[in-house]
Design a protein around this motif. Sequence first.
Motif, PDB file in Angstrom:
ATOM      1  N   ASP A  52       0.777  -1.002   0.725  1.00 59.53           N
ATOM      2  CA  ASP A  52       0.066  -0.053   0.020  1.00 59.53           C
ATOM      3  C   ASP A  52       0.577   1.056  -0.091  1.00 59.53           C
ATOM      4  OD1 ASP A  52      -3.209   0.017   0.795  1.00 59.53           O
ATOM      5  OD2 ASP A  52      -2.338  -1.997   0.340  1.00 59.53           O
ATOM      6  N   ASN A  53       2.487   0.788   0.083  1.00 60.88           N
ATOM      7  CA  ASN A  53       3.015   2.637  -0.046  1.00 60.88           C
ATOM      8  C   ASN A  53       3.059   2.963  -1.333  1.00 60.88           C
ATOM      9  OD1 ASN A  53       4.497   3.152   2.260  1.00 60.88           O
ATOM     10  ND2 ASN A  53       4.901   0.881   2.089  1.00 60.88           N
ATOM     11  N   PHE A  70       2.435   6.211   8.681  1.00 54.27           N
ATOM     12  CA  PHE A  70       3.221   4.845   8.812  1.00 54.27           C
ATOM     13  C   PHE A  70       3.991   5.116   9.684  1.00 54.27           C
ATOM     14  CE2 PHE A  70       4.020   0.383   6.020  1.00 54.27           C
ATOM     15  CZ  PHE A  70       4.705   0.256   6.918  1.00 54.27           C
ATOM     16  N   ALA A  71       4.961   5.886   9.137  1.00 51.83           N
ATOM     17  CA  ALA A  71       5.928   6.019   9.435  1.00 51.83           C
ATOM     18  C   ALA A  71       6.146   6.290  11.218  1.00 51.83           C
ATOM     19  CB  ALA A  71       7.500   7.238   8.734  1.00 51.83           C
ATOM     20  N   VAL A  72       5.652   7.557  11.048  1.00 50.42           N
ATOM     21  CA  VAL A  72       5.251   8.327  12.547  1.00 50.42           C
ATOM     22  C   VAL A  72       5.340   7.596  13.721  1.00 50.42           C
ATOM     23  CG1 VAL A  72       4.306   9.657  13.793  1.00 50.42           C
ATOM     24  CG2 VAL A  72       4.259  10.090  11.618  1.00 50.42           C
ATOM     25  N   LEU A  73       4.272   5.938  13.275  1.00 48.86           N
ATOM     26  CA  LEU A  73       3.788   5.516  14.859  1.00 48.86           C
ATOM     27  C   LEU A  73       4.188   3.951  14.935  1.00 48.86           C
ATOM     28  CD1 LEU A  73       0.157   6.817  14.307  1.00 48.86           C
ATOM     29  CD2 LEU A  73       1.429   7.310  16.003  1.00 48.86           C
ATOM     30  N   ALA A 126      22.196   2.203   5.995  1.00 41.77           N
ATOM     31  CA  ALA A 126      22.165   1.621   4.934  1.00 41.77           C
ATOM     32  C   ALA A 126      20.732   1.437   4.202  1.00 41.77           C
ATOM     33  CB  ALA A 126      22.790  -0.051   4.830  1.00 41.77           C
ATOM     34  N   SER A 127      19.401   1.134   5.546  1.00 42.28           N
ATOM     35  CA  SER A 127      18.276   1.164   5.096  1.00 42.28           C
ATOM     36  C   SER A 127      17.555   2.061   4.626  1.00 42.28           C
ATOM     37  CB  SER A 127      17.087   0.243   6.127  1.00 42.28           C
ATOM     38  OG  SER A 127      18.160  -0.615   6.400  1.00 42.28           O
ATOM     39  N   LEU A 128      18.123   3.431   5.033  1.00 41.56           N
ATOM     40  CA  LEU A 128      17.502   4.516   5.023  1.00 41.56           C
ATOM     41  C   LEU A 128      17.008   5.091   3.396  1.00 41.56           C
ATOM     42  CD1 LEU A 128      17.240   8.139   7.393  1.00 41.56           C
ATOM     43  CD2 LEU A 128      17.812   7.627   4.686  1.00 41.56           C
ATOM     44  N   LEU A 129      18.835   5.126   3.182  1.00 39.47           N
ATOM     45  CA  LEU A 129      19.639   5.727   1.834  1.00 39.47           C
ATOM     46  C   LEU A 129      19.046   4.160   0.708  1.00 39.47           C
ATOM     47  CD1 LEU A 129      23.388   6.470   2.795  1.00 39.47           C
ATOM     48  CD2 LEU A 129      21.278   8.117   2.522  1.00 39.47           C
ATOM     49  N   MET A 130      18.902   3.041   1.227  1.00 41.13           N
ATOM     50  CA  MET A 130      18.850   1.937  -0.365  1.00 41.13           C
ATOM     51  C   MET A 130      16.975   2.462   0.260  1.00 41.13           C
ATOM     52  SD  MET A 130      18.076  -0.599  -1.099  1.00 41.13           S
ATOM     53  CE  MET A 130      17.023  -1.611  -2.268  1.00 41.13           C
ATOM     54  N   PHE A 131      16.122   3.002   0.965  1.00 44.50           N
ATOM     55  CA  PHE A 131      14.447   3.910   0.162  1.00 44.50           C
ATOM     56  C   PHE A 131      14.809   4.650  -0.310  1.00 44.50           C
ATOM     57  CE2 PHE A 131      13.090  -1.068   2.137  1.00 44.50           C
ATOM     58  CZ  PHE A 131      12.047  -0.800   1.698  1.00 44.50           C
ATOM     59  N   GLY A 137      12.003   6.382   2.172  1.00 45.56           N
ATOM     60  CA  GLY A 137      11.114   6.284   1.100  1.00 45.56           C
ATOM     61  C   GLY A 137      10.240   7.708   0.894  1.00 45.56           C
ATOM     62  N   ALA A 138      10.270   8.378   2.239  1.00 44.37           N
ATOM     63  CA  ALA A 138       9.616   9.448   1.975  1.00 44.37           C
ATOM     64  C   ALA A 138      10.303  10.771   1.501  1.00 44.37           C
ATOM     65  CB  ALA A 138       8.616   9.969   3.589  1.00 44.37           C
ATOM     66  N   LEU A 139      11.534  10.489   1.737  1.00 45.27           N
ATOM     67  CA  LEU A 139      12.657  11.173   1.041  1.00 45.27           C
ATOM     68  C   LEU A 139      13.055  11.282   0.266  1.00 45.27           C
ATOM     69  CD1 LEU A 139      14.585  13.530   2.436  1.00 45.27           C
ATOM     70  CD2 LEU A 139      16.481  11.859   2.996  1.00 45.27           C
TER      71      LEU A 139
END
Length: 500
Positions: free
Chosen positions: A28-29, A61-64, A272-277, A406-408
């Motif tokens: 659903d993203n 999703f991200a906030v909670l 790595a996860s943050l940059l990958m997404f 992802g949002a970034l």
Amino acid sequence: MNEHHAPRGLAAWTIVITSVAGFMAALDNLVVTTALPSIRADLGGSLEDLEWTVNAYTLTFAVLLMLGAALGDRFGRRRLFMAGLTVFTGASAAAALAPGIDALVAARAVQGVGAAIMMPLTLTLLTAAVPAARRGAALGVFGAVTGLAVASGPLIGGSLTEHIAWQWIFWLNVPVGLVLLPLARLRLAESHAPDARLDLPGTLLVSGGLFGVVYGLVNGNAHGWTGTRVLLGLVGGTVLLLAFVRHGFTARRPMLPMRLFRERAFFGINIASLLMFLGMFGSIFLLSQFLQVVAGYSPTEAGLRMLPWTGMPLLVAPVAGILSDRIGGRPVVVAGLALQALGLAAFALVLEPGVSYTAQLPALILSGIGMALYFAPAANVVMSSVRREEQGIASGANNALREVGGALGIAVLGAVFAARGGYADGRQFTDGTVPALWIGAGAVALAALAALLIPGGRPAPRDTLDTQDTPPAQAAEPGSDAPAEAERPAAHAPRPVGAA
């Protein structure tokens, strides 16, 4: 949950239930992106309203996420997983029945709440049910399904919109959720983090901080990066997150102990996860549109032509999970991120208004293999880098960083696209997409460098280490509400360092 005594059937059911739930939440993203023109035709609304049909989900999703993980540790992971699944399923039905754009945005926000409760608990439930020796393979299956959901969102959304109606991108979740709920009640074992307590100040700081930052990111293009509300969101959110970091160092029982980031494995895989997404989300968002706007394919045709990328995790990730069990997570994650970066760079090199599909195939295949190699061992690295009683919040933190990435990615690559190109014609769209893809490739390449911080070697058998000097305990029976005795940490167990 005592992994040594978990029945094989219980582990298999846990893999199936958590993987399907993770697929729904991850899908659903991006599933709405290809349906936006049809939604606007039916419900009306401005461009900003349509953007919020995507962003409302990402934001909540991200906030909670971290709050959802903390609630599961405190009140029972299976119980909160089922609560999140119930909210997600009900909100999906509300989205399908929405009479107007405002009602749709509200339903999407509630969907995000359900996903935030459900998603981080999938990993803790799965980790508790599978012995450490087979955990990489199990998490490889989970990673394959989740990666497939993220990348195939535009295909599924486009196909349902084109051949049935846009409402079916939400109706699809309802029967799946209704089947999963009784299965979760009967086939998942309950577990708690030992002596878990809610950290209210930390919860307020991280929730407010993530809200501000993500709100600023998703509104930057619409309202201008120097606009008052955007700057307030970014600056205010950053201040709250810095306060949350300080709280994690100084509080007696913080929801996210900052000492976890002193572990090279935990720090490396999260960066790595943050940059990958960041690189992957933004690139898929633009490339799925390129195939429609420039190449002239229908939503279904565009999705089918992305299958060498989007379908690859289903084939490669289980194998990658087994490899991570044998040689450790670092080489598999680094190789995957490097291939993903090469794939995005290959796209940037060949993309032209008249580019043939054959010319795009190498980039699609490289990206697909790279994404699969990353997703498979990443979850295992996260869960193996912390103590068992901290796995719930570790999962929540990793998922939150992915969603923020992802949002970034959509915000940053979208801003580059808007500055260098546009939708007027194929040439202008390509002129905006190519530099954005180079930014995406650079972000994923930096992710590969961050993953080098993960210590090498095979994963440490953390269930053995965590239960050292502790007599064997019985696992909680599926369907019972009793916490597993083995959730209590060993009093003298040494903390494994550098588990990958």
